[in-house]
Scaffold this motif. Structure first.
Motif, PDB file in Angstrom:
ATOM      1  N   GLU A 211       9.991  65.598 -49.677  1.00 24.10           N
ATOM      2  CA  GLU A 211      10.975  64.548 -49.983  1.00 24.10           C
ATOM      3  C   GLU A 211      10.746  63.289 -49.149  1.00 24.10           C
ATOM      4  O   GLU A 211      11.227  62.216 -49.509  1.00 24.10           O
ATOM      5  CB  GLU A 211      12.400  65.075 -49.743  1.00 24.10           C
ATOM      6  N   VAL A 212      10.019  63.421 -48.033  1.00 19.28           N
ATOM      7  CA  VAL A 212       9.717  62.238 -47.217  1.00 19.28           C
ATOM      8  C   VAL A 212       8.221  61.945 -47.224  1.00 19.28           C
ATOM      9  O   VAL A 212       7.706  61.224 -46.359  1.00 19.28           O
ATOM     10  CB  VAL A 212      10.230  62.410 -45.767  1.00 19.28           C
ATOM     11  N   GLY A 213       7.509  62.512 -48.198  1.00 18.92           N
ATOM     12  CA  GLY A 213       6.100  62.197 -48.369  1.00 18.92           C
ATOM     13  C   GLY A 213       5.150  62.918 -47.435  1.00 18.92           C
ATOM     14  O   GLY A 213       4.002  62.511 -47.280  1.00 18.92           O
ATOM     15  N   ILE A 214       5.609  64.009 -46.822  1.00 18.73           N
ATOM     16  CA  ILE A 214       4.776  64.795 -45.913  1.00 18.73           C
ATOM     17  C   ILE A 214       4.348  66.085 -46.611  1.00 18.73           C
ATOM     18  O   ILE A 214       5.184  66.813 -47.151  1.00 18.73           O
ATOM     19  CB  ILE A 214       5.533  65.137 -44.614  1.00 18.73           C
ATOM     20  N   THR A 215       3.030  66.340 -46.594  1.00 18.92           N
ATOM     21  CA  THR A 215       2.521  67.586 -47.166  1.00 18.92           C
ATOM     22  C   THR A 215       2.281  68.573 -46.039  1.00 18.92           C
ATOM     23  O   THR A 215       1.287  68.499 -45.312  1.00 18.92           O
ATOM     24  CB  THR A 215       1.212  67.338 -47.944  1.00 18.92           C
TER      25      THR A 215
END
Length: 367
Positions: A211-215
């Motif tokens: 949801e915050v662009g972290i994989t």
């Protein structure tokens, strides 16, 4: 608004909340279901990696610190809540260890009591274990804890603490961001704000951080276990053989586990796994064949590429942190992993070098 917002009410989330509250901070804990009902409940409760000499140094450091902390924690929770986590330090017997020389070398290096024992010693300790063994390895200091009771005790303690707010059945759906910070967490019960946000979501941590662009390379790995209703004294200590184990409880019940399955978020149990677990358990303790299988369940471990958890700040968001990816050792590593996180949050000297667990440089790899 709380000082800290913890997302995830497993043993990692609850121990984090306890330590922050002990330090005088206000904490809100969000849990999508009921606290302590996922992997923390489903595991076996051995306070050590199964074969600790097969793990890397970062895991060994966390597990070594945690092992020494559990007796104190269990006693504290029992005194404060009346719920006995049943910490039992009865030792562990390893049968048929193929890499015995490696095990003994590891024990010498880390100063861990581990010795080769004779058949006479083995059967004096556990008369009902697999017949015909000529020797075994014996780790006398190993303990186990009854994890469902541990999580119940943690929940009871947190519920009674001033400054702690538990919000269960509260699903996180996203994060509001502004100025490089998380300003609020979107939930099924509305937005919740805090100065600092910690994601301790276990197998669900990766989906949350997306949801915050972290994989985050964490995935669910299913494990199935069975429980025998055995008479007290049939098995008295943890016994491992061929990668499977039996774990006795104080009332005589014996857990047997566990499977390793890539099945996404599916927690259904299978007859095939039950038969496999029953066969392993009755090879370790043949008398279990005469005992009723009382329960069969599955849980989802937070699998990570090398089993080393991700502990620390999330790059790009100054008040977002994560503690996840403990794989098969969440309960084992929880005291040290949470203490390391809390030390960082409160600006204290860390108990261990935090570098091996940091997210930087570890997010590009897959599973």
């Amino acid at each position: 608004m709380s000082d800290f917002l913890v997302v995830g009410g497993g043993v990692i989330g609850m121990m984090t909340t306890l330590q922050l509250a002990d330090a005088g901070h206000s904490v809100t804990l969000l849990e999508r279901g009921r606290c302590g009902r996922e992997a923390s409940w489903a595991g076996g409760g051995i306070v050590s990696p199964l074969y600790p000499w097969r793990y890397t140094a970062p895991i060994s450091r966390l597990s070594g610190w945690s092992e020494g902390y559990y007796p104190e924690l269990a006693l504290r929770l029992y005194e404060e809540t009346g719920v006995d986590p049943e910490y039992r330090q009865k030792g562990l017997l390893y049968l048929r260890v193929e890499d015995e020389a490696r095990a003994m070398a590891w024990a010498r290096e880390v100063g861990k009591p581990l010795e080769r024992v004779s058949a006479d010693f083995l059967y004096a300790k556990e008369p009902e274990v697999a017949p015909g063994c000529q020797e075994a390895l014996w780790m006398p200091t190993l303990g186990s804890i009854r994890n469902p009771r541990l999580t119940r005790a943690l929940h009871a303690r947190l519920s009674a603490m001033q400054g702690v707010t538990l919000r269960e059945e509260c699903e996180v759906r996203g994060f509001r961001q502004a100025g490089g910070r998380v300003t609020a967490v979107e939930t099924s019960q509305g937005p919740v704000a805090a100065d600092q946000v910690l994601v301790c979501g276990g197998a669900w941590a990766a989906a949350l951080l997306e949801e915050v662009g972290i994989t985050l390379p964490v995935r669910p790995v299913k494990g199935q276990m069975i429980l025998f209703k055995a008479p007290p004294g049939l098995v008295n200590r943890v016994v491992l053989m061929d990668g499977r184990y039996v774990i006795p409880r104080a009332d005589g019940r014996v857990l047997a586990g566990s499977t390793l399955e890539d099945a996404g978020f599916d927690k259904t149990v299978s007859g095939e796994a039950r038969e496999s677990l029953w066969a392993s358990a009755t090879r370790i303790v043949p008398a279990l064949a005469d005992c009723l299988v009382e329960h069969h369940w599955a849980g989802l471990r937070p699998g990570s590429p090398d089993g080393v958890p991700f502990i620390g700040a999330v790059p790009g968001l100054e008040n977002l942190h994560v503690n996840a990816g403990h794989y098969r050792n969440g309960l084992v590593l929880a005291p040290a992993a949470t203490r390391l996180m809390v030390d960082e949050l409160l600006g204290r000297a860390p108990i261990l070098d935090p570098a091996p667990y940091a997210l930087e440089g570890r997010l590009a790899g897959g599973l």
